[in-house]
Write an enzyme that holds these catalytic residues in place. Structure first.
Site, PDB file in Angstrom:
ATOM      1  CB  SER A 788      44.999  44.006  41.963  1.00  0.00           C
ATOM      2  OG  SER A 788      44.244  45.016  41.305  1.00  0.00           O
ATOM      3  CE  LYS A 831      42.528  42.136  38.477  1.00  0.00           C
ATOM      4  NZ  LYS A 831      43.287  42.023  39.744  1.00  0.00           N
TER       5      LYS A 831
END
Length: 887
Positions: A788, A831
């Protein structure tokens, strides 16, 4: 030389004898090493062969100097003044003379009676390594005397003495006294009994009997007492006993006491010998008795057998018939073994373990009440609505169809979320015992299945051992950290757990130590993990996964106020009367000290505040005191409250009240309220500072990414810089191979798109020519993996080459292909929560993660601007102020 015929000179040398008494008739060896004693021996014995007598005066401690005349006697061979000092004896008076200055002398408190001794043998020697002359004297006590005058001259002392023993005529007259005759007979009888008692150990007993018949009675009393170990005071008392009747009475007392001690010792030795004899007899007869019982066939019915209690326990354990037969055979083999044989102890421990296992004992069944489970979950945990509903749904299915197995819940979430406490709440709602087994780092299957009894260090597995400890066969067993158990290879704990969690196979679970099947079908198994990806797929199929998301700051605040603060106060013996933590302080702790997904660190920081207040209260109780009729309270807390202008409740207590009543009666009117100053004094400077992100992205070449760790979502600063070189790429920050590949892809895409983004003049221009690129991911001590970070790497490189800064309020996450396509990633909720904790206002996500926003709390979404991107150009358009650099 007889005592009554000893002629004593009027004045002669005296040697003090510290803490020992020479009794008339005793023969003692003594060493003379100090200068004064050596000079006395040389003057009186070594140089004068005709005169071999010497005075012996006992020296006492000052505390024991009753009826002791004083004498000043030098211990170092020096005197302060030359000449004579006459110290006349005054019975009952104790004077101490000390000389000041360099020649200070030691004061001896000498007894006023002594014994004239004859030197039987005198030998001269030298002390190593100084070479100083020493003497060894074998002396014999002859008669008693009294000191009339004591004179110290130079380094020695002389005394004017006179004998005190009875004369021969006085002894003959005393011998006619009937009381003396009776005491003499009693003394001889007691002495003869003592000689008989010592006859087996001492070869000189026959010679002692001859002495008893030939030596006069007044000598025998001194000779016998001199051979015993009696105290110094008793020796002085014997020395002072001039009267024969008194001397005989004390001698009889000492001999009788010595005789009693000999009898006690003999009695103890005899008892020990009898016990040893019985043990040896039992050791020889026990195997014969067992063999006879085996022949007669009545070994099982003998109530006096050592194994009767174990047999009864095995019979009442409720074992299945086949297992009971095996235990019965093991017990018979144990009875035939000797305790000294190697396998005896292991067999005994094994049978006791079998007997203590709860083969049929279960917890009281309260029934499966969904309302009770929901009540326990809501009482112990705030939020987690989706997870609680999944638990209720699975339990409802099991209640409708009890024949199916109980679901194996696997709670997946970050540390501090409350996974273990959820399992404990479910166990409490079901009314079952709870067993916690940590699987973190477990690599040996023997930890679960046990070790064979034939091996060294044999033991049962942790499952069977836990069931034995709780004493029921239907507990709730938590398999904690099941994702940390290791790979699914042959003979690993994960392979064993496959059989344990399979309700078709765990009905006959075979622990290697037991070596008999044990039914685990009544056990409710649950598990916890930090991430699903690390769990073996085969294990995952046997479990019902329930994911627990991280907490928002608002949820942490409510959890702290409703659960954590009351629990911390209770654990530290406090209440709201002593300590109050406002909501604003909890928010500061959450924002500045504990940016985590769970609440474990938050509780630890609240506990630190409680400990600080507990110390102050403990000091307050210690300082509480009574002063006449007014009780004053002096403590740091009171002084601080007065300085702040707080009201203090003062109370005059009765004078007879104790300190415990004061500490329980006296209370501060206003509690301690935690403020920012106290927060920083206790917890230290803030770990996280507002504006941290803006400081990092103040220069070009830095971007803010969002990553997922085992502790929750976190922000990740990606830094890029260029320097003169050969076109190499350097990567730092403990990166795994996946991230290294992502960085190479990001650099390739930027080089390809350099002309389109106007980072280069034309397509032929090489961005890497004559320079190296260094990419660093901050927090270099933390290992990093995953895909990511690709878009954050591209953003940092574009910022470096375009020399434009990335927006400080924006964070990015997503995977990127070589063509610039943005792919969805995992852990979107964690996140986004991390971005919210760090004060981020804009988050750029892949378009494929739109569906994951359902799990994010609406309050968090309302405070953020979520931007979705499909191509890398879309991300660059939103990441920079004023749009994409080439526009």
């Amino acid at each position: 030389m007889a005592m009554e015929s000893v002629e004593l000179p009027s004045r002669w040398g005296v040697r003090p004898s510290r803490n020992e008494v020479v009794i008339a008739g005793a023969v003692v060896q003594i060493g003379c090493t100090d200068p004064s004693s050596v000079k006395l021996v040389e003057q009186e014995l070594w140089q004068r062969e005709e005169k071999q007598l010497i005075d012996i005066l006992p020296v006492c401690d000052e505390a024991e100097s009753i009826m002791v005349g004083p004498v000043l006697y030098p211990s170092n061979g020096a005197v302060a003044e030359h000449g004579e000092r006459n110290l006349k004896n005054q019975s009952g008076i104790s004077d101490s003379h000390k000389l000041d200055g360099k020649n200070q002398q030691e004061v001896f408190h000498c007894h006023n009676r002594g014994v004239a001794a004859r030197a039987l043998n005198l030998s001269r020697g030298a002390e190593e390594p100084s070479g100083r002359v020493t003497y060894t004297i074998v002396r014999e006590g002859l008669c008693r005397f009294i000191v009339q005058e004591l004179t110290a001259r130079g380094t020695s002392c002389t005394a004017r003495i006179s004998p005190v023993d009875m004369t021969k005529a006085e002894m003959e007259q005393a011998g006619q006294d009937p009381d003396f005759i009776a005491l003499a007979r009693q003394f001889k009888a007691t002495a003869m009994e003592l000689i008989s008692a010592l006859e087996q150990k001492q070869k000189t007993s026959r010679r002692t009997k001859v002495l008893l018949e030939t030596i006069s009675i007044h000598k025998l009393s001194d000779i016998f007492v001199a051979s015993f170990e009696i105290s110094f005071q008793e020796q002085l008392s014997m020395l002072n006993s001039v009267d024969l009747k008194v001397r005989l009475s004390k001698a009889i007392e000492y001999i009788d006491r010595h005789l009693q001690s000999i009898r006690v010792v003999k009695k103890i030795l005899k008892a020990v010998e009898v016990q040893l004899s019985m043990s040896q007899s039992k050791f020889l007869l026990r195997p014969q008795m067992r063999a006879i019982k085996e022949k007669l066939g009545d070994n099982d019915d003998d109530d006096e057998d050592d194994m009767a209690a174990l047999k009864t326990k095995i019979q009442s354990a409720g074992m299945p018939p086949d297992i009971w037969e095996r235990a019965h055979r093991e017990l018979r083999s144990l009875k035939m073994m000797k305790p000294q044989q190697p396998g005896y102890s292991s067999s005994l421990v094994y049978l006791e373990f079998l007997a203590n296992l709860p083969w049929q004992k279960i917890s009281e069944d309260h029934g499966l009440s969904l309302r009770a489970v929901k009540m326990h979950l809501d009482r112990d945990h705030y939020g987690l609505v989706k997870a609680k509903q999944q638990i209720i749904d699975c339990l409802a299915v099991h209640k409708l169809n009890p024949d199916i197995r109980f679901p194996v819940f696997c709670f997946v979430g970050l540390p501090g979320i409350g996974k273990t406490s959820l399992v404990a709440s479910i166990a409490a709602a079901l009314g079952r015992k709870f067993i916690h087994i940590s699987l973190r780092g477990m690599k040996d299957e023997a930890d679960i299945r046990g070790r064979w009894r034939a091996y060294m260090g044999s033991r049962p597995g942790r499952l069977i051992d836990g069931i034995k400890r709780v004493g029921v066969c239907n507990p709730v067993i938590l398999l904690d950290d099941i994702d940390k158990i290791g790979s699914m290879s042959v003979e690993t704990p994960a392979v064993v757990l496959l059989k344990v969690l399979d309700f078709k196979q765990n009905k006959a679970f075979n622990d290697r130590y037991l070596n008999v099947p044990f039914d685990l079908s009544k056990v409710i198994f649950m598990a916890t993990a930090n991430e699903v990806q690390s769990i073996s797929p085969l294990l995952l199929k046997r479990m019902e996964v329930i994911e627990l998301p991280g907490y928002t700051p608002e949820e942490k605040l409510k959890i702290a106020m409703q659960y954590l603060i009351p629990r911390v106060l209770d654990q530290h013996g406090l209440s709201s009367e002593f300590l109050q933590i406002p909501e604003g302080i909890v928010k500061l702790v959450t924002r500045r000290y504990t940016r985590e997904a769970g609440v474990r660190n938050l509780e630890q920081n609240l506990a630190a505040l409680a400990r600080a207040v507990a110390v102050r209260l403990a000091e307050q109780d210690h300082a509480t005191s009574l002063h006449k009729d007014m009780h004053q309270l002096s403590s740091s807390i009171l002084e601080s409250r007065l300085a702040e202008g707080a009201e203090v409740e003062m109370k005059v207590l009765p004078i007879d009240v104790d300190s415990q009543e004061i500490s329980s009666t006296t209370r501060l009117h206003s509690p301690v309220v935690v403020d920012e100053d106290m927060l920083e004094n206790v917890l230290g400077p803030p770990r996280f500072v507002d504006g941290e992100i803006a400081d990092h992205v103040a220069t070009p070449g830095v971007s803010v990414g969002l990553v997922w760790t085992e502790y929750g979502g976190e922000i990740q600063f990606v830094e890029a810089t260029a320097m003169t070189g050969k076109g190499d790429l350097c990567l730092t920050g403990q990166l795994d191979d996946v991230i290294k590949e992502s960085a190479q892809i990001a650099l390739t895409w930027v080089r390809v798109m350099a002309a389109d983004m106007k980072l280069a003049l034309d397509e032929k221009t090489n961005l890497m020519e004559s320079r190296d690129i260094h990419i660093h991911l901050s927090a270099g001590a933390v290992p990093k993996d995953g895909l990511s970070a690709g878009v954050a790497l591209v953003t940092a490189l574009v910022s470096l080459f375009s020399k434009r800064r990335v927006r400080a309020d924006t964070a990015i996450t997503g995977k990127m292909t070589l063509r610039g396509l943005i792919l969805p990633v995992e852990g979107i909720k964690d996140k986004i929560l991390a971005a919210h904790r760090y004060g981020i206002k804009r988050v750029i996500l892949p378009e494929g993660n739109l569906k994951d926003l359902v799990e994010v709390p609406s309050a968090v979404l309302a405070s953020l601007k979520i931007i979705f991107a499909k191509q890398m150009e879309d991300i660059l358009e939103e990441a920079f102020e004023g749009g994409c650099p080439w526009r």
